[in-house]
Design a protein around this motif. Structure first.
Motif, PDB file in Angstrom:
ATOM      1  N   ASP A  46       1.026  -1.177  -0.240  1.00 21.54           N
ATOM      2  CA  ASP A  46      -0.210  -0.030   0.286  1.00 21.54           C
ATOM      3  C   ASP A  46       1.071   1.532  -0.085  1.00 21.54           C
ATOM      4  O   ASP A  46       1.965   1.720   0.797  1.00 21.54           O
ATOM      5  CB  ASP A  46      -0.630   0.213   1.294  1.00 21.54           C
ATOM      6  N   LEU A  47       0.323   1.953  -0.854  1.00 21.95           N
ATOM      7  CA  LEU A  47       1.370   3.688  -0.804  1.00 21.95           C
ATOM      8  C   LEU A  47       0.661   4.755   0.388  1.00 21.95           C
ATOM      9  O   LEU A  47      -0.416   5.122   0.613  1.00 21.95           O
ATOM     10  CB  LEU A  47       1.154   4.103  -2.030  1.00 21.95           C
ATOM     11  N   GLU A  48       1.202   4.509   1.628  1.00 23.24           N
ATOM     12  CA  GLU A  48       1.228   5.474   2.953  1.00 23.24           C
ATOM     13  C   GLU A  48       0.886   6.566   3.084  1.00 23.24           C
ATOM     14  O   GLU A  48       0.049   7.694   3.207  1.00 23.24           O
ATOM     15  CB  GLU A  48       1.938   4.936   4.000  1.00 23.24           C
ATOM     16  N   ASP A  49       2.560   7.227   1.952  1.00 27.14           N
ATOM     17  CA  ASP A  49       2.448   8.925   1.795  1.00 27.14           C
ATOM     18  C   ASP A  49       3.308   8.898   0.346  1.00 27.14           C
ATOM     19  O   ASP A  49       3.977   8.551   0.298  1.00 27.14           O
ATOM     20  CB  ASP A  49       2.956   9.322   3.941  1.00 27.14           C
ATOM     21  N   LEU A  50       2.777  10.627  -0.006  1.00 23.03           N
ATOM     22  CA  LEU A  50       4.100  10.986  -1.070  1.00 23.03           C
ATOM     23  C   LEU A  50       4.031  11.840  -0.486  1.00 23.03           C
ATOM     24  O   LEU A  50       2.674  12.947  -0.683  1.00 23.03           O
ATOM     25  CB  LEU A  50       2.893  10.129  -2.066  1.00 23.03           C
ATOM     26  N   SER A  51       5.565  12.430  -1.284  1.00 23.62           N
ATOM     27  CA  SER A  51       5.323  14.192  -0.689  1.00 23.62           C
ATOM     28  C   SER A  51       6.373  14.507  -1.374  1.00 23.62           C
ATOM     29  O   SER A  51       7.607  13.423  -1.879  1.00 23.62           O
ATOM     30  CB  SER A  51       5.716  14.458   1.050  1.00 23.62           C
ATOM     31  N   VAL A  52       6.707  15.329  -1.987  1.00 27.17           N
ATOM     32  CA  VAL A  52       7.628  16.242  -2.776  1.00 27.17           C
ATOM     33  C   VAL A  52       7.833  17.304  -2.476  1.00 27.17           C
ATOM     34  O   VAL A  52       7.516  18.362  -2.283  1.00 27.17           O
ATOM     35  CB  VAL A  52       7.816  16.127  -4.156  1.00 27.17           C
ATOM     36  N   SER A  53       9.056  17.476  -1.920  1.00 35.11           N
ATOM     37  CA  SER A  53       9.801  18.894  -1.376  1.00 35.11           C
ATOM     38  C   SER A  53      10.796  19.129  -2.112  1.00 35.11           C
ATOM     39  O   SER A  53      11.941  18.532  -3.165  1.00 35.11           O
ATOM     40  CB  SER A  53      10.125  18.688   0.255  1.00 35.11           C
ATOM     41  N   ARG A  54      11.234  20.900  -2.002  1.00 38.83           N
ATOM     42  CA  ARG A  54      13.003  20.949  -2.625  1.00 38.83           C
ATOM     43  C   ARG A  54      13.965  21.581  -1.192  1.00 38.83           C
ATOM     44  O   ARG A  54      13.760  21.368  -0.406  1.00 38.83           O
ATOM     45  CB  ARG A  54      12.493  22.604  -3.109  1.00 38.83           C
ATOM     46  N   ALA A  55      14.789  21.108  -1.698  1.00 39.00           N
ATOM     47  CA  ALA A  55      16.132  20.707  -0.977  1.00 39.00           C
ATOM     48  C   ALA A  55      16.848  21.015  -1.820  1.00 39.00           C
ATOM     49  O   ALA A  55      17.564  20.726  -1.850  1.00 39.00           O
ATOM     50  CB  ALA A  55      16.590  19.375  -0.353  1.00 39.00           C
ATOM     51  N   GLY A  56      17.516  21.999  -1.253  1.00 46.12           N
ATOM     52  CA  GLY A  56      19.037  23.033  -2.560  1.00 46.12           C
ATOM     53  C   GLY A  56      18.435  22.600  -3.994  1.00 46.12           C
ATOM     54  O   GLY A  56      17.467  23.547  -4.380  1.00 46.12           O
ATOM     55  N   ARG A  57      19.021  22.195  -4.561  1.00 46.48           N
ATOM     56  CA  ARG A  57      18.678  22.184  -6.317  1.00 46.48           C
ATOM     57  C   ARG A  57      18.326  21.043  -6.488  1.00 46.48           C
ATOM     58  O   ARG A  57      18.065  21.249  -8.076  1.00 46.48           O
ATOM     59  CB  ARG A  57      20.624  22.602  -7.023  1.00 46.48           C
ATOM     60  N   ARG A  58      17.797  20.316  -5.708  1.00 45.72           N
ATOM     61  CA  ARG A  58      17.023  19.271  -6.199  1.00 45.72           C
ATOM     62  C   ARG A  58      15.515  19.249  -5.554  1.00 45.72           C
ATOM     63  O   ARG A  58      15.603  20.373  -4.319  1.00 45.72           O
ATOM     64  CB  ARG A  58      18.133  17.548  -5.185  1.00 45.72           C
ATOM     65  N   HIS A  59      14.599  18.460  -6.106  1.00 46.27           N
ATOM     66  CA  HIS A  59      13.666  17.827  -5.334  1.00 46.27           C
ATOM     67  C   HIS A  59      14.008  16.863  -4.660  1.00 46.27           C
ATOM     68  O   HIS A  59      15.288  16.013  -4.876  1.00 46.27           O
ATOM     69  CB  HIS A  59      12.579  17.648  -6.588  1.00 46.27           C
ATOM     70  N   VAL A  60      13.159  16.341  -3.761  1.00 48.97           N
ATOM     71  CA  VAL A  60      13.083  15.365  -2.498  1.00 48.97           C
ATOM     72  C   VAL A  60      11.819  14.574  -2.811  1.00 48.97           C
ATOM     73  O   VAL A  60      10.439  15.646  -2.265  1.00 48.97           O
ATOM     74  CB  VAL A  60      13.410  15.310  -1.339  1.00 48.97           C
ATOM     75  N   VAL A  61      11.363  12.855  -2.993  1.00 46.76           N
ATOM     76  CA  VAL A  61      10.319  12.842  -3.622  1.00 46.76           C
ATOM     77  C   VAL A  61       9.909  11.143  -2.198  1.00 46.76           C
ATOM     78  O   VAL A  61      11.317  10.850  -2.714  1.00 46.76           O
ATOM     79  CB  VAL A  61      10.443  11.462  -4.662  1.00 46.76           C
ATOM     80  N   ARG A  62       9.803  11.387  -1.142  1.00 47.61           N
ATOM     81  CA  ARG A  62       9.301  10.448   0.076  1.00 47.61           C
ATOM     82  C   ARG A  62       8.658   9.567  -0.424  1.00 47.61           C
ATOM     83  O   ARG A  62       6.748  10.302  -0.513  1.00 47.61           O
ATOM     84  CB  ARG A  62       9.827  11.282   0.916  1.00 47.61           C
ATOM     85  N   VAL A  63       8.705   8.229  -0.284  1.00 46.32           N
ATOM     86  CA  VAL A  63       7.444   7.056  -0.954  1.00 46.32           C
ATOM     87  C   VAL A  63       7.464   5.963   0.700  1.00 46.32           C
ATOM     88  O   VAL A  63       8.335   6.036   1.417  1.00 46.32           O
ATOM     89  CB  VAL A  63       7.555   6.368  -1.799  1.00 46.32           C
ATOM     90  N   MET A  64       6.137   6.182   1.016  1.00 43.84           N
ATOM     91  CA  MET A  64       6.339   5.673   2.217  1.00 43.84           C
ATOM     92  C   MET A  64       5.088   4.124   1.695  1.00 43.84           C
ATOM     93  O   MET A  64       3.911   4.670   1.487  1.00 43.84           O
ATOM     94  CB  MET A  64       5.612   6.217   3.665  1.00 43.84           C
ATOM     95  N   VAL A  65       5.697   3.262   2.433  1.00 43.48           N
ATOM     96  CA  VAL A  65       4.675   1.817   1.984  1.00 43.48           C
ATOM     97  C   VAL A  65       4.908   0.825   3.111  1.00 43.48           C
ATOM     98  O   VAL A  65       5.733   0.758   3.782  1.00 43.48           O
ATOM     99  CB  VAL A  65       5.395   0.883   0.729  1.00 43.48           C
ATOM    100  N   ASP A  66       3.466   0.076   2.438  1.00 42.07           N
ATOM    101  CA  ASP A  66       3.568  -0.982   4.006  1.00 42.07           C
ATOM    102  C   ASP A  66       2.263  -1.872   3.663  1.00 42.07           C
ATOM    103  O   ASP A  66       1.918  -1.698   2.390  1.00 42.07           O
ATOM    104  CB  ASP A  66       3.056   0.208   5.152  1.00 42.07           C
ATOM    105  N   THR A  67       2.656  -2.774   4.352  1.00 40.55           N
ATOM    106  CA  THR A  67       1.546  -4.162   3.851  1.00 40.55           C
ATOM    107  C   THR A  67       1.394  -4.759   5.564  1.00 40.55           C
ATOM    108  O   THR A  67       2.267  -4.401   7.057  1.00 40.55           O
ATOM    109  CB  THR A  67       2.333  -4.958   2.865  1.00 40.55           C
ATOM    110  N   ASP A  68       0.405  -5.788   5.406  1.00 38.51           N
ATOM    111  CA  ASP A  68      -0.411  -6.798   6.689  1.00 38.51           C
ATOM    112  C   ASP A  68       1.191  -7.245   6.787  1.00 38.51           C
ATOM    113  O   ASP A  68       2.173  -8.022   5.851  1.00 38.51           O
ATOM    114  CB  ASP A  68      -0.865  -7.668   6.105  1.00 38.51           C
ATOM    115  N   GLY A  69       2.169  -7.354   8.224  1.00 34.49           N
ATOM    116  CA  GLY A  69       2.913  -8.435   8.580  1.00 34.49           C
ATOM    117  C   GLY A  69       3.848  -7.264   8.105  1.00 34.49           C
ATOM    118  O   GLY A  69       4.888  -7.469   9.152  1.00 34.49           O
ATOM    119  N   GLY A  70       4.350  -6.368   7.881  1.00 34.26           N
ATOM    120  CA  GLY A  70       5.064  -5.061   8.150  1.00 34.26           C
ATOM    121  C   GLY A  70       5.930  -4.800   6.777  1.00 34.26           C
ATOM    122  O   GLY A  70       5.498  -6.593   6.221  1.00 34.26           O
TER     123      GLY A  70
END
Length: 229
Positions: A46-70
């Motif tokens: 499951d895609l639990e969270d998705l965010s995009v932010s700026r850090a310096g000259r790059r973007h940071v794409v953070r993807v959080m995933v999970d499932t039953d049982g971890g």
């Protein structure tokens, strides 16, 4: 106990000197979700969270995933590679998804993540949780008339399904519909972990988690933008 960690990798095309620095992060997040979510779901997570932010000259794409049982560290790394490949393919056929260089981080949720969906509660059966009961006239086990309003409740999750959750409190067991509850917060029980003989690595700060990092440090500039979720 499930081993948790984070896979980090550089990806995306280097941005030219004339490349855009600003832009709509929300629109970029939507483009990313359209590419990433089918990959994550196809891998059985499951895609639990998705965010995009700026850090310096790059973007940071953070993807959080999970499932039953971890999800363990090897699985996190597999998802990271699959997502990276999908983003590369999408850029080859449809142009920049994020516009310029970006850093991809794939991780599993920690215990500080709020419980907001039925699957979150189901995956935390057996754990102690603090939650707000919305507009409760009286909590189970309490006597007399109580003024209506939100109340804090701490109890152990003993069962959870698509309709609601059963909590064991000092006043006994009670069932609550999700509509009655605010976001739940897992309470760290180091004494209970010791009794069960389980390691407490899962409850360490994010900086102490296992990590795969094959990237250069993100440049630190003053133009960091607020992360949008």
């Amino acid at each position: 106990m499930t081993q948790r960690g984070r896979a980090t990798r550089p990806t995306g095309r280097p941005r030219s000197a004339a490349g855009p620095r600003g832009g709509d992060l929300a629109a970029r997040r939507d483009r990313l979700r359209a590419v990433i979510e089918p990959v994550v779901n196809g891998a059985g997570y499951d895609l639990e969270d998705l965010s995009v932010s700026r850090a310096g000259r790059r973007h940071v794409v953070r993807v959080m995933v999970d499932t039953d049982g971890g999800i363990d560290l090897d699985a996190v790394a597999d998802v990271s590679r699959a997502v990276s490949a999908a983003l590369d393919a999408a850029e080859e056929t449809g142009g920049d998804i994020v516009a310029g260089e970006y850093q991809l981080e794939v991780s599993s949720p920690g215990v500080d993540r709020p419980l907001t969906l039925p699957r979150h509660w189901r995956r935390n059966v057996g754990r102690l949780v603090k939650v707000t009961v919305r507009g409760a006239a009286a909590l189970p086990g309490q006597r007399g008339e109580q003024p209506a309003g939100d109340r804090q409740l701490t109890g152990r999750v003993v069962a959870a399904d698509d309709e609601g959750v059963h909590l064991e409190t000092d006043d006994g067991r009670a069932a609550w519909a999700y509509a009655q509850l605010g976001p739940g917060r897992v309470q760290v029980e180091f004494t209970r972990l010791a009794e069960l003989g389980e390691p407490d690595d899962e409850f360490d700060d994010a900086d102490d988690s296992d990590e795969i990092d094959d990237s250069d440090d993100i440049d630190d500039e003053d133009d960091v933008e607020d992360e949008e979720r």
